[in-house]
Design a protein around this motif. Structure first.
Motif, PDB file in Angstrom:
ATOM      1  N   VAL A 158       0.842  -1.190   0.000  1.00 53.22           N
ATOM      2  CA  VAL A 158       0.000   0.000   0.000  1.00 53.22           C
ATOM      3  C   VAL A 158       0.881   1.245   0.000  1.00 53.22           C
ATOM      4  CG1 VAL A 158      -1.769   1.261   1.308  1.00 53.22           C
ATOM      5  CG2 VAL A 158      -1.808  -1.251   1.235  1.00 53.22           C
ATOM      6  N   PRO A 159       0.536   2.262  -0.819  1.00 52.58           N
ATOM      7  CA  PRO A 159       1.288   3.525  -0.779  1.00 52.58           C
ATOM      8  C   PRO A 159       1.369   4.063   0.643  1.00 52.58           C
ATOM      9  CG  PRO A 159      -0.234   3.525  -2.625  1.00 52.58           C
ATOM     10  CD  PRO A 159      -0.541   2.296  -1.822  1.00 52.58           C
ATOM     11  N   PHE A 160       2.571   4.507   1.035  1.00 55.34           N
ATOM     12  CA  PHE A 160       2.840   4.729   2.450  1.00 55.34           C
ATOM     13  C   PHE A 160       3.923   5.788   2.600  1.00 55.34           C
ATOM     14  CE2 PHE A 160       5.961   3.217   5.695  1.00 55.34           C
ATOM     15  CZ  PHE A 160       5.224   3.479   6.838  1.00 55.34           C
ATOM     16  N   GLY A 161       3.835   6.604   3.642  1.00 60.24           N
ATOM     17  CA  GLY A 161       4.847   7.619   3.892  1.00 60.24           C
ATOM     18  C   GLY A 161       4.879   8.012   5.352  1.00 60.24           C
ATOM     19  N   GLN A 162       5.847   8.847   5.725  1.00 57.91           N
ATOM     20  CA  GLN A 162       6.091   9.163   7.121  1.00 57.91           C
ATOM     21  C   GLN A 162       6.469  10.628   7.279  1.00 57.91           C
ATOM     22  OE1 GLN A 162       8.421   6.100   8.885  1.00 57.91           O
ATOM     23  NE2 GLN A 162       8.374   6.965  10.946  1.00 57.91           N
ATOM     24  N   LEU A 163       5.975  11.261   8.357  1.00 55.67           N
ATOM     25  CA  LEU A 163       6.337  12.614   8.754  1.00 55.67           C
ATOM     26  C   LEU A 163       6.738  12.554  10.220  1.00 55.67           C
ATOM     27  CD1 LEU A 163       6.350  15.735   8.056  1.00 55.67           C
ATOM     28  CD2 LEU A 163       4.050  15.785   9.046  1.00 55.67           C
ATOM     29  N   GLY A 164       8.040  12.594  10.507  1.00 56.97           N
ATOM     30  CA  GLY A 164       8.487  12.342  11.860  1.00 56.97           C
ATOM     31  C   GLY A 164       8.102  10.931  12.253  1.00 56.97           C
ATOM     32  N   SER A 165       7.379  10.801  13.351  1.00 53.72           N
ATOM     33  CA  SER A 165       6.900   9.484  13.786  1.00 53.72           C
ATOM     34  C   SER A 165       5.508   9.162  13.267  1.00 53.72           C
ATOM     35  CB  SER A 165       6.885   9.424  15.316  1.00 53.72           C
ATOM     36  OG  SER A 165       5.985  10.387  15.842  1.00 53.72           O
ATOM     37  N   GLN A 166       4.893  10.100  12.529  1.00 56.09           N
ATOM     38  CA  GLN A 166       3.523   9.921  12.057  1.00 56.09           C
ATOM     39  C   GLN A 166       3.498   9.204  10.708  1.00 56.09           C
ATOM     40  OE1 GLN A 166       1.347  10.672  14.347  1.00 56.09           O
ATOM     41  NE2 GLN A 166       2.995  11.573  15.570  1.00 56.09           N
ATOM     42  N   LEU A 167       2.547   8.280  10.554  1.00 59.71           N
ATOM     43  CA  LEU A 167       2.477   7.414   9.385  1.00 59.71           C
ATOM     44  C   LEU A 167       1.213   7.699   8.583  1.00 59.71           C
ATOM     45  CD1 LEU A 167       3.467   4.110  11.206  1.00 59.71           C
ATOM     46  CD2 LEU A 167       4.988   5.744  10.080  1.00 59.71           C
ATOM     47  N   PHE A 168       1.343   7.604   7.264  1.00 63.20           N
ATOM     48  CA  PHE A 168       0.233   7.905   6.364  1.00 63.20           C
ATOM     49  C   PHE A 168       0.173   6.877   5.244  1.00 63.20           C
ATOM     50  CE2 PHE A 168       1.681  11.763   8.352  1.00 63.20           C
ATOM     51  CZ  PHE A 168       0.503  12.367   8.767  1.00 63.20           C
ATOM     52  N   ALA A 169      -1.047   6.560   4.810  1.00 63.02           N
ATOM     53  CA  ALA A 169      -1.246   5.618   3.716  1.00 63.02           C
ATOM     54  C   ALA A 169      -2.352   6.151   2.810  1.00 63.02           C
ATOM     55  CB  ALA A 169      -1.600   4.229   4.239  1.00 63.02           C
ATOM     56  N   ALA A 170      -2.415   5.606   1.596  1.00 57.87           N
ATOM     57  CA  ALA A 170      -3.405   6.054   0.629  1.00 57.87           C
ATOM     58  C   ALA A 170      -3.832   4.887  -0.246  1.00 57.87           C
ATOM     59  CB  ALA A 170      -2.838   7.175  -0.240  1.00 57.87           C
ATOM     60  N   VAL A 171      -5.053   4.949  -0.736  1.00 58.74           N
ATOM     61  CA  VAL A 171      -5.519   3.963  -1.712  1.00 58.74           C
ATOM     62  C   VAL A 171      -4.900   4.279  -3.067  1.00 58.74           C
ATOM     63  CG1 VAL A 171      -7.523   3.023  -2.917  1.00 58.74           C
ATOM     64  CG2 VAL A 171      -7.672   3.533  -0.463  1.00 58.74           C
ATOM     65  N   ASP A 172      -5.089   5.518  -3.521  1.00 55.91           N
ATOM     66  CA  ASP A 172      -4.571   5.952  -4.825  1.00 55.91           C
ATOM     67  C   ASP A 172      -4.379   7.457  -4.762  1.00 55.91           C
ATOM     68  OD1 ASP A 172      -3.843   6.146  -7.495  1.00 55.91           O
ATOM     69  OD2 ASP A 172      -5.916   6.109  -8.230  1.00 55.91           O
ATOM     70  N   ALA A 173      -3.300   7.892  -4.138  1.00 57.18           N
ATOM     71  CA  ALA A 173      -3.102   9.317  -3.857  1.00 57.18           C
ATOM     72  C   ALA A 173      -3.020  10.150  -5.130  1.00 57.18           C
ATOM     73  CB  ALA A 173      -1.843   9.519  -3.032  1.00 57.18           C
ATOM     74  N   ALA A 174      -3.637  11.307  -5.098  1.00 65.47           N
ATOM     75  CA  ALA A 174      -3.629  12.210  -6.243  1.00 65.47           C
ATOM     76  C   ALA A 174      -2.257  12.822  -6.477  1.00 65.47           C
ATOM     77  CB  ALA A 174      -4.660  13.321  -6.033  1.00 65.47           C
ATOM     78  N   ALA A 175      -1.416  12.838  -5.456  1.00 70.69           N
ATOM     79  CA  ALA A 175      -0.072  13.415  -5.560  1.00 70.69           C
ATOM     80  C   ALA A 175       0.797  12.780  -4.481  1.00 70.69           C
ATOM     81  CB  ALA A 175      -0.127  14.939  -5.392  1.00 70.69           C
ATOM     82  N   PRO A 176       2.129  12.853  -4.610  1.00 69.88           N
ATOM     83  CA  PRO A 176       3.012  12.276  -3.587  1.00 69.88           C
ATOM     84  C   PRO A 176       2.801  12.916  -2.218  1.00 69.88           C
ATOM     85  CG  PRO A 176       4.229  12.780  -5.595  1.00 69.88           C
ATOM     86  CD  PRO A 176       2.873  13.406  -5.753  1.00 69.88           C
ATOM     87  N   LEU A 177       3.238  12.207  -1.190  1.00 71.69           N
ATOM     88  CA  LEU A 177       3.085  12.687   0.177  1.00 71.69           C
ATOM     89  C   LEU A 177       3.680  14.080   0.355  1.00 71.69           C
ATOM     90  CD1 LEU A 177       2.144  11.564   3.064  1.00 71.69           C
ATOM     91  CD2 LEU A 177       4.585  11.224   3.477  1.00 71.69           C
ATOM     92  N   ASP A 178       4.817  14.343  -0.266  1.00 72.75           N
ATOM     93  CA  ASP A 178       5.476  15.633  -0.099  1.00 72.75           C
ATOM     94  C   ASP A 178       4.638  16.785  -0.643  1.00 72.75           C
ATOM     95  OD1 ASP A 178       7.988  17.089   0.706  1.00 72.75           O
ATOM     96  OD2 ASP A 178       7.927  17.644  -1.426  1.00 72.75           O
ATOM     97  N   ALA A 179       3.803  16.511  -1.644  1.00 76.00           N
ATOM     98  CA  ALA A 179       2.945  17.565  -2.179  1.00 76.00           C
ATOM     99  C   ALA A 179       1.926  18.028  -1.147  1.00 76.00           C
ATOM    100  CB  ALA A 179       2.224  17.065  -3.439  1.00 76.00           C
ATOM    101  N   PHE A 180       1.548  17.136  -0.227  1.00 75.97           N
ATOM    102  CA  PHE A 180       0.593  17.469   0.822  1.00 75.97           C
ATOM    103  C   PHE A 180       1.293  18.034   2.064  1.00 75.97           C
ATOM    104  CE2 PHE A 180      -1.878  14.793  -1.896  1.00 75.97           C
ATOM    105  CZ  PHE A 180      -3.205  15.087  -1.665  1.00 75.97           C
ATOM    106  N   PHE A 181       2.467  17.495   2.398  1.00 76.59           N
ATOM    107  CA  PHE A 181       3.107  17.837   3.664  1.00 76.59           C
ATOM    108  C   PHE A 181       4.404  18.633   3.520  1.00 76.59           C
ATOM    109  CE2 PHE A 181       0.419  14.258   4.687  1.00 76.59           C
ATOM    110  CZ  PHE A 181      -0.108  14.595   5.919  1.00 76.59           C
ATOM    111  N   GLY A 182       4.872  18.831   2.297  1.00 76.42           N
ATOM    112  CA  GLY A 182       6.145  19.502   2.098  1.00 76.42           C
ATOM    113  C   GLY A 182       6.193  20.908   2.660  1.00 76.42           C
ATOM    114  N   ASP A 183       5.079  21.625   2.617  1.00 74.29           N
ATOM    115  CA  ASP A 183       5.061  22.993   3.138  1.00 74.29           C
ATOM    116  C   ASP A 183       5.197  23.006   4.661  1.00 74.29           C
ATOM    117  OD1 ASP A 183       4.500  24.585   0.648  1.00 74.29           O
ATOM    118  OD2 ASP A 183       2.788  23.226   0.602  1.00 74.29           O
ATOM    119  N   VAL A 184       4.707  21.953   5.311  1.00 75.76           N
ATOM    120  CA  VAL A 184       4.846  21.847   6.765  1.00 75.76           C
ATOM    121  C   VAL A 184       6.306  21.629   7.139  1.00 75.76           C
ATOM    122  CG1 VAL A 184       4.120  20.609   8.829  1.00 75.76           C
ATOM    123  CG2 VAL A 184       2.511  20.876   6.921  1.00 75.76           C
ATOM    124  N   THR A 185       6.940  20.667   6.492  1.00 76.20           N
ATOM    125  CA  THR A 185       8.328  20.354   6.836  1.00 76.20           C
ATOM    126  C   THR A 185       9.275  21.479   6.443  1.00 76.20           C
ATOM    127  OG1 THR A 185       8.541  19.131   4.752  1.00 76.20           O
ATOM    128  CG2 THR A 185       7.956  17.875   6.697  1.00 76.20           C
TER     129      THR A 185
END
Length: 368
Positions: free
Chosen positions: A140-167
């Motif tokens: 399953v598509p999967f990614g991490q932000l610090g200790s927090q974990l995220f998964a997606a069925v069919d993400a519209a964009a990579p994890l960094d596109a959603f969380f990159g501005d935070v980091t």
């Protein structure tokens, strides 16, 4: 299926999303597949999968997507997210966190290694074209932000596109070192559409009117929003004498009196950073007019707990819930069709509605 939902990109002339979005069962069902299945969903932290051989079952957005997942860390330390469904007859494989050298189905003893490859199946000697890649567990598509974990069925964009501005903004924070404090966790259920809860979070316009204690802490005149592609930030500055971040020189906000960073990531995640750490709020649709909100607390500096904007969060939540449930009753009115946005205070709500319309378009899945 045609969707009528549109919101003008110009906030000064735009009207809010049509009220039918909150009451139409077809719109709710459409959101499940076009919004939630195409975005990154929080699946907890990595505490119980820190060691090689760790296995931990998770649920992808329970009550809405309901996908059984399995976190698996192999002997080499690589963490994967797999389907937790046996590829033989669909049995759930792992029902509680554990350690092991393999994954074994309790129904018919099909076995997999920790990378999800099927390694054994009894009584299949006469099966032709077996095993095949379809017998392995899907990864399953999967990614991490610090200790927090995220998964997606069919993400519209990579994890960094959603969380990159935070980091990019908070890269100086040691997010992986934040410690989960379960004693401060809370779960609430409210009788309201999930999007109404999100909208309330995304604007500070209501703070002086329903959050008197919080309003005493924040410098409301300088409260402002920043809009990104799939996220936005409400930057909360503090009044004199209130607790603020001790910002390092490499922070772009160095020299400002920051009380809190209120990040929202589309569609249903809030990351509230305070001088003491992180309050993570996860909005889980349970029905067209029922929503669960999970609050999880991750502490960085215990000495700063219970002070400043990060104090009294339970009271703020009760005030918000009362308002959101009143709005739920109101949007069902035959006479309410929608409203307008405050150009200075509701940029976040406008951004949210624009993203809803974008994801709900019938050709979005093919175009993105």
């Amino acid at each position: 299926m045609h969707t009528p939902y549109t919101v003008d990109p110009d906030i000064t002339i735009a009207a809010t999303i049509a009220s039918s979005f909150y009451v139409d069962p077809a719109a709710y069902a459409l959101a499940r597949e076009r919004i939630f299945a195409r975005t990154w969903q929080w699946i907890g932290d990595d505490t119980d999968v820190a060691e090689p051989g760790s296995l931990s079952p998770r649920e992808l957005l329970a009550g809405c997507l309901d996908e059984p997942l399995l976190l698996s860390r192999d002997a080499g330390g690589l963490l994967r997210c797999l389907s937790n469904v046996c590829t033989h007859r669909g049995n759930l494989l792992v029902k509680a966190p554990c350690r092991g050298e393999q994954i074994r189905c309790s129904y018919h003893s099909r076995r997999f290694d920790l990378a999800g490859r099927m390694t054994f199946m009894p009584e299949f000697g006469g099966a032709r074209n077996f095993p095949s890649p379809a017998d392995n567990l899907p990864e399953v598509p999967f990614g991490q932000l610090g200790s927090q974990l995220f998964a997606a069925v069919d993400a519209a964009a990579p994890l960094d596109a959603f969380f990159g501005d935070v980091t990019a903004r908070l890269g100086w924070l040691p997010l992986a070192e934040f410690r989960h404090d379960a004693s401060r966790d809370r779960d609430f259920e409210i009788d309201a559409h999930w999007a109404l809860y999100v909208e309330n979070y995304l604007e500070g316009l209501h703070i002086p009117f329903i959050h008197p204690a919080l309003n005493q802490v924040l410098d409301f005149r300088n409260y402002r929003s920043e809009i990104y592609r799939y996220a936005n930030l409400q930057l909360a500055l503090a009044k004199d004498g209130e607790l603020v971040f001790d910002l390092p020189p490499q922070s772009p906000d160095h020299g400002q009196r920051i009380a809190a960073y209120y990040y929202w990531v589309f569609p249903n995640l809030m990351l509230n950073f305070y001088p003491w750490g992180l309050s993570l709020n996860w909005v889980q649709p349970q029905g067209i007019a029922r929503t669960r909100i999970a609050f999880r607390t991750y502490v960085w500096d215990e000495s700063k707990l219970d002070a400043g904007a990060g104090n009294g969060l339970d009271q703020v939540e009760m005030e918000d819930e009362e308002a959101v449930q009143a709005v739920q009753r109101g949007v069902r009115s035959r006479w309410y069709q929608g409203g307008r946005y405050s150009p200075s205070r509701e940029q976040g709500v406008h951004h949210f509605h624009r993203l809803l319309c974008e994801f709900l378009q019938p050709d979005y899945a093919n175009a993105s």
